[in-house]
Motif scaffolding. Structure first.
Motif, mmCIF file in Angstrom:
data_model
loop_
_atom_site.group_PDB
_atom_site.id
_atom_site.type_symbol
_atom_site.label_atom_id
_atom_site.label_comp_id
_atom_site.label_asym_id
_atom_site.label_seq_id
_atom_site.Cartn_x
_atom_site.Cartn_y
_atom_site.Cartn_z
ATOM 1 N N LYS A 31 6.405 5.417 -11.487
ATOM 2 C CA LYS A 31 7.582 5.623 -11.427
ATOM 3 C C LYS A 31 7.713 5.960 -9.587
ATOM 4 O O LYS A 31 8.078 5.629 -9.111
ATOM 5 N N CYS A 32 5.776 6.057 -9.132
ATOM 6 C CA CYS A 32 6.238 6.490 -7.702
ATOM 7 C C CYS A 32 5.415 5.508 -7.178
ATOM 8 O O CYS A 32 5.483 4.920 -6.255
ATOM 9 N N LYS A 33 4.208 5.019 -7.606
ATOM 10 C CA LYS A 33 3.097 3.601 -6.838
ATOM 11 C C LYS A 33 3.044 4.062 -5.622
ATOM 12 O O LYS A 33 3.758 2.830 -5.015
ATOM 13 N N TYR A 34 2.641 5.205 -5.147
ATOM 14 C CA TYR A 34 2.015 5.268 -3.895
ATOM 15 C C TYR A 34 0.747 4.590 -3.689
ATOM 16 O O TYR A 34 0.457 4.172 -4.339
ATOM 17 N N THR A 35 0.829 3.192 -2.289
ATOM 18 C CA THR A 35 -0.706 2.443 -2.287
ATOM 19 C C THR A 35 -1.672 3.231 -1.125
ATOM 20 O O THR A 35 -1.852 2.430 -0.621
ATOM 21 N N ASP A 36 -0.992 4.100 -0.941
ATOM 22 C CA ASP A 36 -1.734 4.687 0.454
ATOM 23 C C ASP A 36 -3.899 4.427 0.081
ATOM 24 O O ASP A 36 -4.195 4.176 0.734
ATOM 25 N N CYS A 37 -3.378 4.993 -1.193
ATOM 26 C CA CYS A 37 -5.363 4.163 -1.464
ATOM 27 C C CYS A 37 -5.658 3.392 -1.730
ATOM 28 O O CYS A 37 -6.790 2.888 -1.038
ATOM 29 N N THR A 94 -15.049 8.562 -3.914
ATOM 30 C CA THR A 94 -13.357 8.800 -3.663
ATOM 31 C C THR A 94 -13.401 8.949 -2.589
ATOM 32 O O THR A 94 -11.796 9.391 -2.740
ATOM 33 N N LEU A 95 -12.937 7.658 -2.106
ATOM 34 C CA LEU A 95 -11.710 7.156 -0.592
ATOM 35 C C LEU A 95 -10.657 7.327 -0.769
ATOM 36 O O LEU A 95 -9.639 8.721 -0.714
ATOM 37 N N CYS A 125 -3.961 10.246 -2.256
ATOM 38 C CA CYS A 125 -2.743 10.148 -3.379
ATOM 39 C C CYS A 125 -1.508 11.749 -2.872
ATOM 40 O O CYS A 125 -2.256 12.374 -3.211
ATOM 41 N N PRO A 126 -0.654 10.761 -2.199
ATOM 42 C CA PRO A 126 0.069 12.610 -1.856
ATOM 43 C C PRO A 126 0.728 12.655 -3.816
ATOM 44 O O PRO A 126 0.827 14.028 -3.496
ATOM 45 N N TYR A 143 -8.158 10.818 -10.084
ATOM 46 C CA TYR A 143 -9.357 11.598 -11.141
ATOM 47 C C TYR A 143 -10.779 10.881 -10.807
ATOM 48 O O TYR A 143 -10.910 9.808 -11.722
ATOM 49 N N ALA A 144 -12.479 11.657 -11.159
ATOM 50 C CA ALA A 144 -12.949 10.501 -12.000
ATOM 51 C C ALA A 144 -13.090 11.038 -13.293
ATOM 52 O O ALA A 144 -12.158 11.953 -13.392
ATOM 53 N N GLU A 145 -13.274 9.807 -13.502
ATOM 54 C CA GLU A 145 -12.925 9.673 -14.794
ATOM 55 C C GLU A 145 -13.422 11.084 -16.059
ATOM 56 O O GLU A 145 -13.088 11.337 -16.739
ATOM 57 N N ASP A 146 -14.382 11.411 -15.220
ATOM 58 C CA ASP A 146 -15.014 12.395 -16.137
ATOM 59 C C ASP A 146 -14.775 13.723 -15.370
ATOM 60 O O ASP A 146 -14.152 15.458 -16.400
#
Length: 107
Positions: free
Chosen positions: A11-17, A44-45, A50-51, A56-59
């Motif tokens: 429900k945020c869906k920022y798309t900066d990533c 990792t970029l 993400c604000p 997260y990395a899967e691990d």
């Protein structure tokens, strides 16, 4: 190891990533983004962009967020790729602070 979008995105869906992803591994649903684990190159970029700290990395996915690992893989198979930044959802500021939103994720 792929990166995973977790509950904070719902429900945020920022798309900066999306803007920084060199391989276009993000997929867009109605109120959530998913990362295709087969396309992600672990650069990792996206994490820093993400604000709401939803990636997260899967691990490193927190224990309560582990279902999102399989969910990202599942949704990425059916949702379209998103390659350009868009505005976040209208009430993103409110939803950024809400927890336990999995039941609000629209598939």
């Amino acid at each position: 190891m792929a990166y995973v979008v977790t509950e904070a995105c719902v429900k945020c869906k920022y798309t900066d990533c999306v803007d920084v992803c060199p391989v276009d591994c993000f997929h867009e649903g109605p109120n959530f983004l998913a990362i295709d684990p087969d396309e992600c190159i672990d650069c990792t970029l996206c994490v820093a962009e993400c604000p709401v700290e939803a990636i997260y990395a899967e691990d490193d996915v927190p224990a309560g967020q582990k279902p999102f690992i399989a969910l990202n893989a599942e949704l990425a198979k059916t949702w379209p790729v998103i390659i350009q930044r868009k505005d976040p959802l209208p009430e993103h500021a409110h939803w950024a602070t809400v927890q336990d939103k999995l039941d609000l994720l629209e598939k």
